[in-house]
Design a protein around this motif. Sequence first.
Motif, short mmCIF file in Angstrom:
data_model
loop_
_atom_site.label_atom_id
_atom_site.label_comp_id
_atom_site.label_asym_id
_atom_site.label_seq_id
_atom_site.Cartn_x
_atom_site.Cartn_y
_atom_site.Cartn_z
N ILE A 60 0.83 -1.19 0.00
CA ILE A 60 0.00 0.00 0.00
C ILE A 60 0.87 1.25 0.00
N GLY A 61 2.02 1.18 0.72
CA GLY A 61 2.94 2.32 0.71
C GLY A 61 3.43 2.61 -0.70
N GLY A 62 3.78 1.55 -1.42
CA GLY A 62 4.26 1.72 -2.79
C GLY A 62 3.19 2.34 -3.67
N LEU A 63 1.94 1.94 -3.46
CA LEU A 63 0.84 2.49 -4.25
C LEU A 63 0.71 4.00 -4.00
N ILE A 64 0.81 4.39 -2.72
CA ILE A 64 0.66 5.82 -2.39
C ILE A 64 1.79 6.62 -3.03
N ALA A 65 3.01 6.10 -2.93
CA ALA A 65 4.14 6.82 -3.50
C ALA A 65 3.99 6.93 -5.01
N ALA A 66 3.48 5.85 -5.65
CA ALA A 66 3.29 5.90 -7.10
C ALA A 66 2.24 6.94 -7.46
N ALA A 67 1.20 7.03 -6.61
CA ALA A 67 0.17 8.05 -6.87
C ALA A 67 0.79 9.44 -6.80
N ALA A 68 1.71 9.63 -5.84
CA ALA A 68 2.39 10.92 -5.75
C ALA A 68 3.16 11.23 -7.01
N ALA A 69 3.86 10.21 -7.52
CA ALA A 69 4.63 10.41 -8.74
C ALA A 69 3.71 10.72 -9.91
N ALA A 70 2.57 10.01 -9.99
CA ALA A 70 1.64 10.25 -11.09
C ALA A 70 1.11 11.68 -11.05
N MET A 71 0.79 12.13 -9.83
CA MET A 71 0.26 13.49 -9.69
C MET A 71 1.32 14.52 -10.08
N SER A 72 2.55 14.31 -9.61
CA SER A 72 3.62 15.25 -9.95
C SER A 72 3.84 15.30 -11.45
N GLY A 73 3.74 14.13 -12.06
CA GLY A 73 3.91 14.08 -13.51
C GLY A 73 2.89 14.95 -14.22
N MET A 74 1.64 14.92 -13.73
CA MET A 74 0.61 15.74 -14.35
C MET A 74 0.88 17.23 -14.10
N ALA A 75 1.38 17.52 -12.91
CA ALA A 75 1.53 18.92 -12.54
C ALA A 75 2.74 19.57 -13.21
N PHE A 76 3.89 18.91 -13.16
CA PHE A 76 5.13 19.59 -13.63
C PHE A 76 5.72 18.96 -14.89
#
Lengths: 790, 134
Positions: free
Chosen positions: B37-53
Motif C-alpha cells: 500500500i505504501g508503494g501504491l501511495i508513492a506511485a500516486a504521488a509520482a503520477a500526480m507530480s507528472g501531471m503537474a510539472f
Amino acid sequence: MALDFDTFAILLLLAPFGAAAFASLLARGAGRAAGWILAVVPAGLCFAFLSLVDDVAAGTAVRFAIDWVPVLGLRLSFLVDGLSLTFALLITGIGAVIMVYSGAYLHGHRRLGRFLATMLLFMGAMLGLVLADSLVALFCFWELTSVTSFLLIGFNHTHEAARRAAFQALVVTGAGGLSLMAGGVLLHAISGTWDISALASSEGLRHAGAAYPWVLGFIVVAAFTKSAQVPFHFWLPNAMEAPTPVSAYLHSATMVQAGIYLLARMSPLLAGTPLWQGLLCACGGATLLWGALSALKQVDLKRMLAQTTLASLGLLVLLLGLGGEGAAMAVAAYFVAHALYKAALFLVAGVIDHGTNTRDITALGGLRDQMAVSFIAAGLAAISMFGLPPFLGYLAKEEMYAGLRFDDAWAVLTIAVMVVGNALLGAVALALVIRPFLGTLKPTPHTPHEGGIALLLGPVLFGLLGLGVAFAVSSYGDLILAPMASAIHGARVESHLPLAIDVLGLPFWLSVVTWALAGLAYWRLDAIRASLLAVERRFRWSFDTGFDQLMFGLIRFAGAITRTLHHGRLELYLVIVFAAFALVVLVPLAALRGWPELPRFAPMTFYEWGTVAMAAVGVAVVVGARTRLGSIVALGIQGLAVSLIFLLFGAPDLGFTQLMVETLSVVILALVMTRLHLSTNDPRPLEDWARDGLLALICGGAATALLLRVLQGAFDGRLSNFFAENSVAIAHGHNIVNVILVDFRGLDTLGEISVVMTAGIAILALLRRQHKREPLPDRPKRAPRRKAAA
Amino acid sequence: MNSLIFRTMAPILATLMVLFSIVVLLRGHNDPGGGFIGGLIAAAAAAMSGMAFGVGAVRRTLRFNPIAFAGFGVLLGAVSGLLSAAFGVPFLTALWLPANLFGVPGVFDIGVYFAVFGTLTAVVLALEDNGEET
C-alpha cells in the motif's frame, strides 16, 4: 571425504565433460599439442575399460549408481556388461585417436577449441548412453548426443548446407528421442522399474499384451531415427557436411551406432516376435540395399563412405531382427570390424582431402607413391571391408553366413539380400582404394603430400588392428565378442570363431559368391553409376525433398493456426477470456448441482444501504455514460464503494489497498485512453454492445453464485486460527495480513513482486513499440475488411 | 495541466504523500499498511507530480529510471531471503535483531514497496509522456 567406488566411477565417466572445459584454453595455449593432450582423457578411459575386460568376460558385470532424485525413486545407475564394454572401448579408443587427428586436421582453425570441446562433450554423452542402465539416464544421454552432434554437424555454420544438415539431423533424431522417452515411460509403467537390467523378463513383456506393440514401436522408431534406417535414412548422408573427424567418429562407433546399441540392449526384452522380426528385417534389408546402391552412385569419397554406413547399419539391424545365438555373434563381430575399417577409411579420406584438396574419385589416381602410408592403411581397411581372410571383416561375414539356413522363401530372400548387399559394399571397398591410389597420377588442386603423424596414426592403427586381431582369434572371440553376444542374446553365448577356413562349408561358398559379385560390380562400376543416376533423375522426389516439404508444411500449418487464434482483435480476445471464465465457474456448478440457495439477508444499517446505493449508482453511470472518460470515473465511484464495504466489515488493510488501486486505475485508464488516441465515445455497434453486456451479466452472476456457494460451505478455520495464534508469538507482528504477506508467505510475495516488475517491463516495451509509430500488433490490416463484410 | 490551484498544491501534496507512504510502510507490521500500500501511495504521488510539472521534472527528481527502482525492490526482497543462508536456515526465514525491533520481514517489505512503486511509476510516467521521451 573418501571417495566410494560409485562416486569415483561416475566421476571417471564425467571426465570427458570436465576435459571439455579446458579444451578452448588448451587450443589457444598448446597449439599443435592440444589434440595430443586432450586425447589423454579418452585414452586413459580406454585403458580403464580394458582392465575390466577379463572380469566382464568371466560374467561379472560392473555396476555403479548414485541417487539422483531419491524422492521420485530416480537413481542414475550404470552397467558395464559385454555389450556396453565393447561400445565403451571403441568410443574411447577411436575417440582418443580422433582427438589427435582433429588437433592436426583443424590446426590453426579459429574455432579449434570449440570443436575439441564439443567433440569431448559428444564423447562423454555417447559413453554415458552406452553405460546407462537407468532408462532416464539413457534418455538424457541420448538427447545429449543429439544436441552435441547437431553442433558438430553444423560446425561450419557459415555454410547453408551445413546448417540445414545439422537442423535435419536434430529434427529427425530429436523426434526419435521423444519416441524413446515414450517407450521408456511405458516400460516403467509396465514394470515399475527404471533399470533396464531389472526389467521384467522378455516373457513378461511379451505377455504384456496390448502394450508390447507400443513399446516395440516407440523403441524401434527411436533406434531407426538415430541409426538412419529407411525411411529416416536421409539425414545421415547430409551430415557429411561436418568436418571429416566428426564423420569418422559419428559413423564408426558413435551416434548412428546408438540406435544399434538400443536395439541390441532391448533385444533380450523385445526380440523374437514376428513383429520384431518383420520390422527389423524389412527396414534393415531395405536400408542395406539402398545404402549400398547409393554408395555406388557417388563419386565423392566421403559421400561414398556415408552411404556404405547406411548399408552397414541396415545389415546390423537385419541381423538383430533375425535374432538367435549366431546372429548375436555376427552383430558383435560385424560391429567391431565395421567400426575399425570405417574409422580408418574416413580418416584416410580426410588425409587425401587434406593432401590434394579434392575428394572426387574420378579426379584422383596414382597416389600410391606420394601417400604410401595412407595407401597401406586404406588398403588394410578396405580388405577388411571387402572381407578377405584373415581380416576382421572376413570373420564377421563368416559369422553372418554361418547362421543362415535355406529354410523357406523368406530365408532365401534374406540370404540373397545379405549376399548382394555385402557384394556391393565390397565393390565400394575396391573403388575406395583402387581409384585414388592405383593407376596413373592425375593432377589435383594441390600437389599431393602425405599427412603428418597425427593424421596417419588413426588409419594405420585401425587398419593394423583389423588384421592383427586375426592372430588372436580365440581370445578375441572369448573376451570381446562372446560377452557382447551374450548381452544381446540374453543368454550365455560361446565363441566359435573359425580358426581355419572351412572350404567345404556353406559360409565359405557364400563368401566366394560375394567376392565374385563384388568384383563384377567393380568391373562395371561406371556403367552401374551411370544407370543409377539416370534412374535417380527420373524420380524428381527424394526423401530429402520430402523432409523439406514436411517442414514447410509444418510452418504453413503453424502459421494458419496462429492466424486463426491470434487474429489481433482485442475485443474478441476479451470476449473469449470472459466467456472462458464464465464456463469454468458455471459448468462445475451446474454439473455437480452446486447451485447456492438464496441467502437470508440480515437487516442492514442506513450506511450499509448507502454504500450499496453508491456502488449501484457507479455501475449505472458506467453503463449509461455517454463518454468513455465518464465511464472510467464512474468505475472509480463503484470501486470506492467496494473499498468502503471492506472497511465496514473489518478489513482495513484490504479497504486501504483497494482505495489506492481504484484511484490509480482511474488515472491509468484515463491516461491509456489519451495515449492510444481512443475516441471519447464508445463506437460499439448495438449487437456488440448487447453481446458484451450479456457476457458481463453472466460473469457477474457466475461470480456471485460461486461466492454464495463458498459462503454456504462449512468454514475451515485451521489456517486462520494458525495465523491468529502465531502472528505475534512467532512473527512479532500484530497486523496479520502484513505478517502473512512478508513472513509466512514471503516466497509467494517474492514471486508476485517479480511478476509485477515483469509486467511493468512488458508494458514499457509495448508503449515504446507504439512510440516508434509501428503499426500496433492488435490492429491487423484485415480487420477493416471484415467489419465491412459484417 | 494548467490549473493554478493544482500546480500550487501538487508539490505540497506530493511531499505529504511520499512521507505518508513511508509511515504506512514502516508501521505496516503492527497496524494497517505495509509495503504494497505504501508503494501504491508513492506511485500516486509520482503520477500526480507528472501531471503537474511534466514527466521530465519527475524523472529528474527520481534520478534513476523508475523500473530500476522496481528491480532494486525485487533484488532487495531476494537478498533479504538469502541472508538466511548464512545462518543455515531455509530461504526467506524471518531473522530478527535483538529485542525484535527490526528484521528480515521489514527489509523484505521495503523491497515490496520499491517493486510496486517502481513498476507503477514507470508505467504511469510512460503513459503521461505524450511521445516526448520514453
